[in-house]
Write an enzyme that holds these catalytic residues in place. Structure first.
Site, PDB file in Angstrom:
ATOM      1  N   ARG A 108       0.824  -1.214   0.000  1.00  0.00           N
ATOM      2  CA  ARG A 108       0.000   0.000   0.000  1.00  0.00           C
ATOM      3  C   ARG A 108       0.859   1.265   0.000  1.00  0.00           C
ATOM      4  O   ARG A 108       0.476   2.275  -0.600  1.00  0.00           O
ATOM      5  CB  ARG A 108      -0.949  -0.015   1.200  1.00  0.00           C
ATOM      6  CG  ARG A 108      -2.109  -0.972   1.002  1.00  0.00           C
ATOM      7  CD  ARG A 108      -3.014  -1.053   2.191  1.00  0.00           C
ATOM      8  NE  ARG A 108      -4.219  -1.807   1.861  1.00  0.00           N
ATOM      9  CZ  ARG A 108      -5.089  -2.250   2.744  1.00  0.00           C
ATOM     10  NH1 ARG A 108      -4.890  -2.016   4.029  1.00  0.00           N
ATOM     11  NH2 ARG A 108      -6.147  -2.932   2.372  1.00  0.00           N
ATOM     12  N   LYS A 147     -18.732 -16.763   3.912  1.00  0.00           N
ATOM     13  CA  LYS A 147     -20.165 -16.592   4.162  1.00  0.00           C
ATOM     14  C   LYS A 147     -20.918 -16.020   2.967  1.00  0.00           C
ATOM     15  O   LYS A 147     -20.481 -15.064   2.339  1.00  0.00           O
ATOM     16  CB  LYS A 147     -20.368 -15.674   5.370  1.00  0.00           C
ATOM     17  CG  LYS A 147     -19.868 -16.269   6.684  1.00  0.00           C
ATOM     18  CD  LYS A 147     -20.131 -15.331   7.836  1.00  0.00           C
ATOM     19  CE  LYS A 147     -19.697 -15.954   9.173  1.00  0.00           C
ATOM     20  NZ  LYS A 147     -19.943 -15.031  10.289  1.00  0.00           N
ATOM     21  N   GLY A 153      -8.440  -8.298   0.085  1.00  0.00           N
ATOM     22  CA  GLY A 153      -7.154  -8.535   0.753  1.00  0.00           C
ATOM     23  C   GLY A 153      -6.728  -9.981   0.769  1.00  0.00           C
ATOM     24  O   GLY A 153      -5.557 -10.311   0.563  1.00  0.00           O
ATOM     25  N   GLY A 194     -13.325  -3.887   0.625  1.00  0.00           N
ATOM     26  CA  GLY A 194     -14.727  -3.492   0.740  1.00  0.00           C
ATOM     27  C   GLY A 194     -15.139  -2.486  -0.322  1.00  0.00           C
ATOM     28  O   GLY A 194     -16.257  -2.534  -0.842  1.00  0.00           O
TER      29      GLY A 194
END
Length: 404
Positions: A37, A199, A355, A379
């Protein structure tokens, strides 16, 4: 279309506040374990320096929840940033206030300063207007280069843009929006998406969105077992969201109605324990033993995915297809990573997001340039793909459309 740093005119001597995503992982001794990053921030910072700007970088690290915490100070980030830029970086021990203003007055053209962790203040995540104003007082121009936090309406990502003009995107933000926008608006077909994750509940939005866009949707990871159970299979001790079985059935029906090829593993690797010492075997997906759990895709599934990817022209991969963190359970994700890289070499456009996906590729030693684009936003990329407005992007200035 948003304005970028390339649209800025005559910024020599101007103070430019640059929001970067420098939230890097560290070990217990506060050593940075992955500086991706920070490296990704360099092009925008150097572009502004070369134009004679005084660059003031604002960033966060971890989740201090509005408290000053020594282990979340940005000192290690400042050190690495300085090494990569090959210049001293002014390191500040706060991010607002008169003392910070006074120190920033010493900046010369081309200099870089790094403010202290912006999330040491609760007002940052609250998007407090007064806090955003104090931040804006430090600069003349605002640049948001932090795609990874663009889905958050925080003071340093959205609020500050109300008080600084111009407010534009950085080079990394521009690259992210172009890459993701291209595959969503005009993908070359066949368009294949691979979605992993444990999930279904966290991926409902992206699955619905992708069913409306792709030709083939490949499911992997823990969510596989919710879909298998929804089809009537026994899943043993595998992770499964029993309260989402109807959701899984609805998604399968939606894919069928849209003519989308929905691929769910036909064979799986099962283990009798969740550890490197576990016994493992490959079984048909509908024959998972009662006391075993599914932890990876099987050999037939790997081959089928490879065959699909070799025909693809556009590939979006978000989420590993197995528990790659444990070497014994990593082979399926490794096979997918290699297949996506091979398809890219053959001319497909590939975008990796999330990630865990990036961490998996790095673990397997596959170079980042084996893929067309690796998104820095987990996200944020998911919400962008879902079609949601990203506050950190919406706050930036629009380019003027010049009529011919």
């Amino acid at each position: 279309m948003k304005k970028t740093v390339k649209d800025l005119k005559d910024i020599r001597g101007k103070r430019v506040l640059v929001r970067e995503d420098l939230n890097v992982p560290m070990d217990k001794n506060l050593n940075i374990t992955d500086d991706t990053r920070i490296r990704s921030a360099i092009p925008t910072i150097n572009y502004l320096r070369e134009k004679g700007a005084k660059v003031i970088v604002v960033a966060h690290l971890g989740r201090p929840k509005g408290e000053f915490k020594d282990e979340m100070r940005l000192a290690p980030v400042a050190k690495r940033l300085s090494e990569l830029l090959d210049i001293p970086v002014m390191e500040l021990d706060d991010c607002i206030g008169e003392e910070v203003k006074s120190k920033l007055e010493r900046l010369k053209e081309g200099d870089v300063a790094l403010l202290e962790n912006i999330r040491f203040y609760k007002q940052e995540t609250d998007n407090d207007p007064e806090f955003a104003k104090k931040l804006a007082e430090l600069a003349d121009i605002y640049v948001n280069d932090a795609f990874g936090t663009a889905h958050r309406a925080h003071a340093s990502t959205e609020g500050v843009a109300k008080y600084l003009s111009p407010s534009v995107s950085g080079l990394l933000m521009e690259k992210e929006l172009e890459a993701l926008g291209k595959i969503l608006e005009s993908p070359q077909r066949p368009f294949v998406a691979i979605v992993g994750g444990s999930k279904v509940s966290t991926k409902i939005g992206i699955l619905e969105s992708l069913i409306n866009k792709v030709d083939t949707l490949i499911l992997g990871g823990g969510m596989t077992y919710t879909f298998l159970k929804a089809k009537g299979c026994e899943v043993g001790k595998s992770i499964c969201e029993d309260d989402k079985l109807d959701v899984a059935r609805d998604l399968m029906k939606m894919a069928e109605d849209k003519g989308v090829n929905l691929e769910i593993s036909e064979d799986v690797v099962v283990a009798d324990d969740f550890s490197q010492e576990a016994n493992i075997k490959i079984v048909p997906a509908e024959e998972i033993p009662e006391d075993w759990e599914g932890i990876d895709i099987g050999l037939k599934s790997r081959k089928k995915i490879n065959d699909i990817l070799m025909q693809a022209k556009t590939i979006l991969w978000n989420g590993p297809v197995g528990v790659f963190e444990i070497n014994k359970f990593a082979e399926g994700t490794k096979a997918v990573a290699e297949s996506v890289a091979e398809a890219t070499k053959k001319g497909a456009m590939s975008i990796l997001g999330g990630g865990d996906t990036v961490a998996a590729v790095e673990k397997f030693g596959i170079m980042s340039d084996a893929y067309s684009h690796i998104s820095t936003g987990g996200g944020a990329s998911l919400e962008f793909i879902e079609g949601k407005e990203l506050p950190g992007v919406a706050a930036l200035d629009e380019k003027e459309i010049v009529s011919k």
